[in-house]
Scaffold this motif. Structure first.
Motif, PDB file in Angstrom:
ATOM      1  N   VAL A  92       0.874  -1.174   0.000  1.00 35.88           N
ATOM      2  CA  VAL A  92       0.000   0.000   0.000  1.00 35.88           C
ATOM      3  C   VAL A  92       0.911   1.225   0.000  1.00 35.88           C
ATOM      4  O   VAL A  92       1.940   1.269   0.687  1.00 35.88           O
ATOM      5  CB  VAL A  92      -0.966   0.001   1.213  1.00 35.88           C
TER       6      VAL A  92
ATOM      7  N   THR B 249      -9.118   7.550   0.810  1.00 37.19           N
ATOM      8  CA  THR B 249      -9.823   6.975  -0.346  1.00 37.19           C
ATOM      9  C   THR B 249      -8.807   6.287  -1.245  1.00 37.19           C
ATOM     10  O   THR B 249      -7.644   6.692  -1.299  1.00 37.19           O
ATOM     11  CB  THR B 249     -10.542   8.060  -1.183  1.00 37.19           C
ATOM     12  N   GLU B 250      -9.280   5.268  -1.954  1.00 40.43           N
ATOM     13  CA  GLU B 250      -8.378   4.597  -2.895  1.00 40.43           C
ATOM     14  C   GLU B 250      -8.422   5.356  -4.213  1.00 40.43           C
ATOM     15  O   GLU B 250      -9.499   5.607  -4.748  1.00 40.43           O
ATOM     16  CB  GLU B 250      -8.825   3.149  -3.098  1.00 40.43           C
TER      17      GLU B 250
ATOM     18  N   THR C 108      -1.638  -0.713  -4.038  1.00 40.65           N
ATOM     19  CA  THR C 108      -2.897   0.011  -3.873  1.00 40.65           C
ATOM     20  C   THR C 108      -2.538   1.411  -3.383  1.00 40.65           C
ATOM     21  O   THR C 108      -1.802   1.563  -2.410  1.00 40.65           O
ATOM     22  CB  THR C 108      -3.796  -0.680  -2.834  1.00 40.65           C
TER      23      THR C 108
ATOM     24  N   MET D 118      -3.567   4.817  -1.737  1.00 38.19           N
ATOM     25  CA  MET D 118      -4.577   5.447  -0.881  1.00 38.19           C
ATOM     26  C   MET D 118      -4.229   6.934  -0.733  1.00 38.19           C
ATOM     27  O   MET D 118      -3.057   7.307  -0.715  1.00 38.19           O
ATOM     28  CB  MET D 118      -4.608   4.786   0.501  1.00 38.19           C
TER      29      MET D 118
ATOM     30  N   ARG E 255      -4.632   1.682  -8.677  1.00 34.26           N
ATOM     31  CA  ARG E 255      -3.645   0.613  -8.430  1.00 34.26           C
ATOM     32  C   ARG E 255      -2.603   0.647  -9.534  1.00 34.26           C
ATOM     33  O   ARG E 255      -2.945   0.949 -10.688  1.00 34.26           O
ATOM     34  CB  ARG E 255      -4.326  -0.750  -8.433  1.00 34.26           C
TER      35      ARG E 255
ATOM     36  N   PRO F  39      -5.456  -3.123   2.364  1.00 35.90           N
ATOM     37  CA  PRO F  39      -4.702  -1.890   2.119  1.00 35.90           C
ATOM     38  C   PRO F  39      -5.181  -0.712   2.972  1.00 35.90           C
ATOM     39  O   PRO F  39      -4.380   0.044   3.518  1.00 35.90           O
ATOM     40  CB  PRO F  39      -4.934  -1.617   0.630  1.00 35.90           C
ATOM     41  N   GLY F  40      -6.541  -0.582   3.115  1.00 41.58           N
ATOM     42  CA  GLY F  40      -7.071   0.560   3.864  1.00 41.58           C
ATOM     43  C   GLY F  40      -6.639   0.544   5.321  1.00 41.58           C
ATOM     44  O   GLY F  40      -6.280   1.571   5.896  1.00 41.58           O
TER      45      GLY F  40
END
Ligand code: SF4
Length: 358
Positions: free
Chosen positions: A241, A297-298, A314, A316, A301, A279-280
């Motif tokens: 991430v 927020t994402e 990912t 973020m 990728r 990931p979050g």
């Protein structure tokens, strides 16, 4: 070991054909405009695993900053890595810097001119040493880079993977036997050019090849099938991430440590994920180490392949009101325009386009 009996043609026949072709079709490359061993060494290191087109702008940038081996030796390694950013295989940049220091300290700034001396320099193996000896010093020394390896595999219709131990011995023997005694400087460049422009990996242009009359792969219809491929190893995929934190139009980046993988390059704060981690959740933990921000927020990728693994990242995103909330003393806050000039490593460079409108 002597593999002379395996020659399907007189080895003395090859160099004249190749050199006549080179006189007509040889490439005009920036590092061929003089015989300065420093420039030839620099180009040879840059060309490992990389194409001529990719290397040319880096070569000019390097020479502008480091016009001599002394200048390179005196430069901070961080600057060398910054200029290298984007060429990949960063150990080459670190080796280049260490080797420059060695040339200055151990050889009084005079570039070594024997095989044994050259091989003491980090990043210089037998083939690179051979290229420097033949191109810079016009001494007979075989080379066996990827292009030459392919040409020889086809010329001799070698029916084993070219990286196997027994193939390696044959290839070096053949490379040595075929190298021109009279014109090693031209021969080295000629055989590299033939591999790069005619005897190419996918579609060799045999009709235009000066060696067609000697080539065993051509004779047997095997030019597309050779060299044989070795068994490809499965490479693992790692998950990561990356955290993009924005503060009034500037983004937080950190420099990686000066040792280890991608050393000295810049990146967004990031962490590898274990199989169970989301990931979050990990991005939130990274943020908590800093301070209060907007919700995460994402934004997308990206994936990137290294030689021994792939990484799927990912990305973020969050904003923060004050830079002191999440950054450390060595961090930088940079605008998008500044990020595009920064020595970010390749995987995180791919994140930048996602930030234009998060
Ligand atoms: Fe390569 Fe074809 Fe030339 Fe053989 S004839 S060396 S396969 S280009």
């Amino acid at each position: 070991m002597n593999f002379m009996s395996e020659f399907p043609f007189d080895p003395l026949d090859m160099a004249p054909l190749l050199l006549a072709w080179y006189g007509r079709k040889g490439r005009d490359l920036p590092w061929r405009r003089n015989r300065d061993p420093y420039r030839i060494w620099l180009s040879e290191i840059m060309l490992q695993q990389t194409t001529v087109q990719a290397v040319i702008p880096y070569y000019h940038k390097f020479l502008a900053d480091f016009p001599s081996v002394e200048a390179l030796a005196c430069a901070p390694v961080e600057r060398v890595i910054e200029l290298w950013a984007g060429l990949g295989y960063y150990s080459r940049a670190r080796n280049l810097h260490t080797a420059a220091i060695r040339v200055v300290e151990d050889f009084d700034g005079r570039f070594p001119s024997t095989l044994d001396e050259l091989k003491t320099l980090p990043g210089v193996g037998r083939s690179t040493a051979g290229a420097i000896l033949s191109i810079a010093f016009d001494r007979k020394a075989p080379i066996l880079d990827g292009n030459v390896r392919r040409v020889l595999c086809r010329l001799f219709a070698l029916q084993e993977p070219p990286r196997s131990a027994s193939a390696e011995k044959r290839l070096w023997f053949w490379a040595e036997a075929l190298t021109s005694e009279e014109r090693p400087h031209d021969y080295a460049q000629a055989i590299m050019d033939l591999g790069a422009t005619v005897c190419t990996p996918k579609r060799p242009d045999c009709d235009c090849c000066p060696l067609e009359s000697l080539c065993q792969a051509r004779r047997q219809g095997l030019e597309q099938a050779l060299p044989l491929k070795g068994q490809r190893k499965e490479i693992p995929t790692k998950k990561q991430v990356a955290l993009v934190i924005e503060c009034h139009g500037a983004f937080l980046v950190r420099r990686r440590p000066l040792s280890g993988m991608l050393s000295g390059l810049w990146e967004f704060p990031s962490r590898l994920l274990s199989a169970e981690q989301a990931p979050g959740q990990v991005a939130s933990e990274l943020l908590k180490e800093g301070g209060e921000t907007t919700p995460l927020t994402e934004v997308g990728r990206v994936s990137h392949a290294y030689s021994h693994f792939r990484v799927e990242i990912t990305v973020m995103y969050a904003t923060v009101d004050a830079v002191g909330l999440v950054s450390e003393s060595e961090d930088r806050w940079l605008t998008l325009a500044e990020l595009s000039l920064l020595a970010l490593h390749g995987a995180h460079k791919k994140i930048v386009p996602l930030l234009a409108s998060p």
